[in-house]
Design a protein around this motif. Structure first.
Motif, short mmCIF file in Angstrom:
data_model
loop_
_atom_site.label_atom_id
_atom_site.label_comp_id
_atom_site.label_asym_id
_atom_site.label_seq_id
_atom_site.Cartn_x
_atom_site.Cartn_y
_atom_site.Cartn_z
N ALA A 72 31.27 47.25 49.59
CA ALA A 72 31.86 47.18 51.00
C ALA A 72 33.37 47.35 51.30
O ALA A 72 34.03 46.96 52.10
CB ALA A 72 31.68 45.54 51.78
N LEU A 73 34.04 47.90 50.07
CA LEU A 73 35.41 47.90 49.87
C LEU A 73 35.91 49.32 50.16
O LEU A 73 35.08 50.28 50.01
CB LEU A 73 35.95 47.09 48.66
N ASP A 74 37.12 49.34 50.43
CA ASP A 74 37.70 50.77 50.39
C ASP A 74 37.76 51.16 49.12
O ASP A 74 37.88 50.51 48.02
CB ASP A 74 39.08 50.67 51.10
N VAL A 75 38.05 52.56 48.89
CA VAL A 75 37.92 53.13 47.47
C VAL A 75 39.36 52.87 46.81
O VAL A 75 39.13 52.34 45.60
CB VAL A 75 37.85 54.81 47.66
N THR A 76 40.30 52.34 47.38
CA THR A 76 41.31 51.91 46.56
C THR A 76 41.15 50.42 45.92
O THR A 76 41.45 50.12 44.98
CB THR A 76 42.69 52.00 47.32
N SER A 77 40.63 49.71 47.17
CA SER A 77 40.54 48.04 46.66
C SER A 77 39.25 48.27 45.67
O SER A 77 39.27 47.65 44.43
CB SER A 77 40.15 47.36 47.79
N GLN A 78 38.28 49.17 45.77
CA GLN A 78 37.22 49.14 44.86
C GLN A 78 37.85 49.52 43.33
O GLN A 78 37.37 49.04 42.48
CB GLN A 78 36.34 50.39 45.14
N ALA A 79 38.54 50.36 43.23
CA ALA A 79 39.35 50.88 41.90
C ALA A 79 39.93 49.69 41.20
O ALA A 79 39.97 49.19 40.31
CB ALA A 79 40.30 51.94 42.19
N GLN A 80 40.64 48.79 42.24
CA GLN A 80 41.41 47.63 41.64
C GLN A 80 40.22 46.38 41.18
O GLN A 80 40.54 46.01 40.12
CB GLN A 80 42.43 47.24 42.96
N ILE A 81 39.39 46.43 42.13
CA ILE A 81 38.32 45.31 41.58
C ILE A 81 37.59 45.82 40.31
O ILE A 81 37.31 44.88 39.19
CB ILE A 81 37.35 44.99 42.83
N LEU A 82 37.26 46.79 40.24
CA LEU A 82 36.47 47.29 39.13
C LEU A 82 37.48 47.05 37.78
O LEU A 82 37.07 46.58 36.67
CB LEU A 82 36.17 48.93 39.28
N HIS A 83 38.55 47.43 37.98
CA HIS A 83 39.87 47.42 36.96
C HIS A 83 39.83 45.75 36.61
O HIS A 83 39.83 45.52 35.25
CB HIS A 83 41.14 47.87 37.36
N LEU A 84 39.83 44.99 37.44
CA LEU A 84 40.17 43.59 37.56
C LEU A 84 38.77 42.95 36.51
O LEU A 84 38.87 42.17 35.74
CB LEU A 84 40.11 42.84 38.77
N ILE A 85 37.77 43.37 36.96
CA ILE A 85 36.30 42.80 36.16
C ILE A 85 36.37 43.22 34.97
O ILE A 85 36.15 42.74 34.04
CB ILE A 85 35.11 43.36 37.10
N ARG A 86 36.88 44.56 34.73
CA ARG A 86 36.80 45.00 33.18
C ARG A 86 37.82 44.23 32.46
O ARG A 86 37.66 43.90 31.33
CB ARG A 86 37.51 46.44 33.39
N GLU A 87 38.96 44.00 33.13
CA GLU A 87 40.19 43.14 32.24
C GLU A 87 39.80 41.70 32.07
O GLU A 87 39.75 41.44 30.82
CB GLU A 87 41.36 43.31 33.18
N LEU A 88 39.07 41.02 33.00
CA LEU A 88 38.62 39.73 33.00
C LEU A 88 37.58 39.64 31.75
O LEU A 88 37.44 38.63 30.88
CB LEU A 88 38.08 39.18 34.10
#
Lengths: 535, 276
Positions: free
Chosen positions: A183-199
């Protein structure tokens, strides 16, 4: 030992469903510290898998065989009371739509604190300290402020961060993420994916990531399982599945993923058929004392070459749908001019309006559920004075043209699948023999294989009927495949416009660059597949 | 057919349908069973039911056959209920559709008018209308229709507010469809189910309103309505209570039947709401 094991999990559907099993013999192991993607199209059973693990199955659906093991301990036989201490504490979950998954009447901090109040005996002060630390962990800019905020005060991406903070609050062994970025825009999607990966790296959590998007899989997965009709048809490492798919179904899906490289196409030198000059649209809201205005379109100038395809890409709120609605005259604009050939559309009435037709995003909402498919298509010509029997005959022809069975014109919209409905919508738009077709996200509600078919149909119709196409999308992969020229919109303005190949190879505006960088799986080039041609 | 199957699956709905059919049969057979004028003198007044085989429901205080009045009264009550409900629905749907579709100032004006009707107790308004325009069968029916429409207007408006922003409406607009067709041919069929269900409530209330008017001797005295009979029995209520009780039971059964059918329609039209 694996963190989560599914062993021959089978879930039965109630009698009368389209297939006997929602899940049939689903087996996989989720190791600590890995991201395991379950990918599939709608109805493949991927979300049901997540529900079955947590014992959250819809009524009438029940597990009939197989086991679910958490840290080697069977949890599939537990009742509600037995599952409660596991949910949230040992298995966290993130949902697709963060707005509906959060309670709108309670603050973010209160809702995250609920996790501690339910599962631990911490004091209030410790809880609020932990909540702030968690919100800082998911990189929310002002953790203390975010804890006091209500869900509607945060953006979609921020809400999803808060959801992740909540899911990770008790440091669960396993995190289940069900389409968390869809449900997110492509730029927030990239940030959330990065965040999940990092955590996940930092805490060693095992992540079960459910998605329909192969780009996301390429971005984040360690291992992948492909589901179809409730079965896992293929599983393996991300590299193997994405680049050397074995099963025919996987190959078909991957072949349907549009490439991010635009195909070479001739420059279109034709004169423009549709020109927008300085179009401005402002929304006003608010009461007597405090008027608020939102500029949806600011001085937009664009031209669509005859017989070409102009793509308009941008994130939500960029004004691309408003522009489409202004062009088909569903909205009035405040300033500027939109001309079709030399006719000013604001001045010309219905005769000009029929030359521009529109296809909408949602194939479920854009067809009146109480009209037969044939009537929907025949409606336009009938309004313009064509006799009923001729209009019906025309509807049959159009059904054939868009690849539907002409015998189906007596059926109602709900009897068709999503892709078929979008074909009906296309037939309806074509019934008036328009010169310009405005397509507002026509494929974003469709599965990737259906999406590829509808895109191919659009390209084919454009060539055969000499249509000019204004194609609005948020998906840069789709835009790359179908558009001759692309305009990038941000906050109601066109920030960059140019031929698709140039724009993708040498983006000039920083915003275009950030959009391109955010496309999930941009470094993955789907393998060319000689055995799988275009259907 | 699916709709019919869902409707028949609910026992209360079937009972309602049977009761309603019974009342309709009474209305249809009134002329055959009681060919004489039901308001004409038939025999000795105030005979108890079953006392005289000629009058199995007895006679009222003016010597009229109660059974004949109940059967003929079914016609009048159903006629008033159907016509006034149809009137209320038509006014309500048109007002609600126009208000919901256009919004803005049109909506404001129409909704303030609706509220003006809603804030008056509708029986009081009915009394005023009947007092001003007289109490013939026609004026009573129209007056009941006029006091009953506001709720259906609000219901229709609410449906229209959500439906008018659907893409299929935008698509029809894009084809060049005019507002009247959009409202009545495209949106209305989608907005109608809750209104049809609510018609059952309006109908039950209409029967009660007419009876209440008749009880106060303000309905048309020249027709054999149930309310008139109750009103006639008022003066002998303590000794010959059956004069009022028999038409009272008829009203109870009819209102119950209409409500059960309405509820059954609701459940059948919204199958998801039932599985709570």
């Amino acid at each position: 030992m694996s963190a989560l094991t599914l062993d021959g999990l089978t879930v039965a559907l109630p009698a009368g469903a389209d297939r006997p099993f929602a899940l049939a013999d689903v087996t996989f192991e989720l190791q600590p510290g890995e991201i395991f993607c379950v990918v599939g199209e709608s109805g493949s059973g991927k979300s049901m898998t997540a529900g079955a693990i947590l014992g959250l199955l819809p009524p009438g659906v029940a597990r009939t065989a197989g086991r679910v093991l958490l840290d080697g301990e069977e949890i599939s036989g537990l009742d509600e009371a037995g599952l409660r201490p596991i949910r949230g504490a040992r298995i966290g979950m993130i949902f697709q739509e963060p707005m509906t998954a959060l309670n709108p009447l309670r603050t973010i901090g209160d809702q995250i604190g609920e996790m501690f109040r339910t599962h631990t005996r911490l004091r209030d002060r410790e809880i609020s300290a932990r909540v702030e630390a968690l919100l800082a962990d998911v990189h929310l800019p002002d953790p203390a402020g975010a804890a006091r905020a209500y869900p509607h005060e945060l953006s979609g991406g921020q809400r999803q961060r808060a959801m992740i903070a909540m899911a990770l609050a008790l440091e669960p062994r396993v995190l289940i993420a069900d389409e968390p970025t869809t449900a997110l825009d492509v730029t927030s999607q990239a940030q959330i994916l990065h965040l999940i990966r990092e955590l996940q790296r930092r805490r060693g959590t095992a992540v079960l990531f459910i998605t329909h998007d192969f780009g996301v899989v390429a971005e984040i997965a360690d291992r992948v399982a492909v589901m179809s009709q409730g079965r896992i048809v293929e599983q393996g490492t991300a590299d193997d599945v994405l680049n050397r798919p074995q099963h025919a179904y996987t190959r078909g899906l991957i072949a349907a993923v549009p490439s991010l490289t635009p195909p070479a196409r001739p420059e279109i030198a034709a004169a423009p058929i549709l020109v927008a000059e300085g179009v401005t649209k402002t929304y006003r809201s608010g009461g007597l004392m405090r008027r608020r205005t939102t500029a949806a379109l600011r001085d937009v100038t664009l031209s669509l070459p005859r017989g070409g395809t102009l793509g308009i890409v941008g994130e939500s709120g960029s004004g691309k749908s408003t522009l489409a609605r202004c062009i088909v005259r569903l909205l009035d604009y405040d300033a500027g001019r939109i001309r079709l050939d030399d006719v000013d559309l604001a001045v010309a009435g219905r005769p000009a309006a029929r030359r521009i037709q529109m296809v909408f995003q949602d194939p479920f909402g854009s067809l009146n559920p109480r009209r037969r498919a044939g009537d929907l298509v025949a409606q336009g010509p009938r309004l313009h004075g064509v006799p009923a029997d001729q209009a019906q005959a025309r509807a049959r022809d159009l059904f054939r043209l868009v690849g539907l069975d002409p015998a189906a014109i007596d059926r109602y919209p709900h009897e068709f699948s999503g892709g078929q409905r979008q074909r009906i919508a296309l037939a309806r738009a074509l019934a008036l023999e328009p010169e310009v077709l405005v397509a507002d996200e026509p494929v974003s509600a469709l599965d990737v294989s259906v999406q590829a078919q509808v895109l191919a149909l659009l390209a084919d119709l454009r060539a055969r009927l000499g249509l000019s196409l204004l194609f609005i999308t948020h998906d840069l992969r789709v835009a790359a495949q179908i558009c001759d020229r692309i305009a990038v919109m941000k906050d109601g303005e066109v920030v960059e416009e140019g031929p698709a190949a140039t724009l993708f190879a040498h983006p000039a505006h920083p915003y275009t660059r950030s959009l391109l960088d955010a496309v999930p799986g941009r470094h993955w080039i789907p393998p060319a597949n000689p055995s799988e041609g275009e259907p | 057919m699916d709709f019919l199957r869902r409707y028949l699956a609910s026992p209360p709905a079937v009972i309602g349908l049977v009761l309603l059919a019974l009342v309709l049969a009474m209305a249809a057979s009134a002329d055959l069973l009681f060919p004489r004028d039901p308001l004409g003198l038939a025999g000795r007044p105030l005979q108890w039911p079953l006392a005289n085989p000629r009058f199995w429901l007895g006679t009222d205080n003016m010597g009229r056959d109660i059974a004949a009045q109940v059967f003929h009264g079914a016609r009048i009550s159903l006629l008033i209920a159907l016509v006034s409900t149809a009137l209320a629905i038509v006014i309500g749907v048109v007002v609600g559709a126009v208000a919901g579709f256009y919004g803005g100032i049109v909506d404001d004006v129409l909704m303030r008018v609706t509220e003006a009707f809603q804030i008056l107790p509708n029986f009081l308004l009915l009394l005023v209308l009947v007092a001003v325009f007289g109490s013939t069968l026609t004026t009573v029916t129209i007056a009941i229709g006029i006091v009953s429409w506001p709720a259906s207007a609000r219901l229709t408006r609410a449906e229209f507010l959500s439906l008018r922003n659907r893409d299929f409406v935008a698509a029809c607009r894009g084809l060049g469809m005019g507002d009247a067709r959009l409202i009545f041919a495209e949106i209305l069929p989608n907005a109608l189910p809750p209104v049809i269900v609510y018609a059952g409530v309006i109908m039950a209330v209409a029967i009660l309103l007419e009876s209440a008017l008749a009880f106060l001797s303000l309905s048309d005295p020249n027709v054999p309505s149930w309310g008139n009979l109750i009103g006639a029995g008022r003066s002998v209520l303590r000794t010959q209570w059956y004069v009022s009780a028999i038409p009272g039971v008829a009203i109870l059964v009819t209102v119950l039947a209409v409500s059960l059918v309405g509820q059954g329609l609701n459940d059948a039209l919204n199958p998801r709401l039932r599985r709570r």
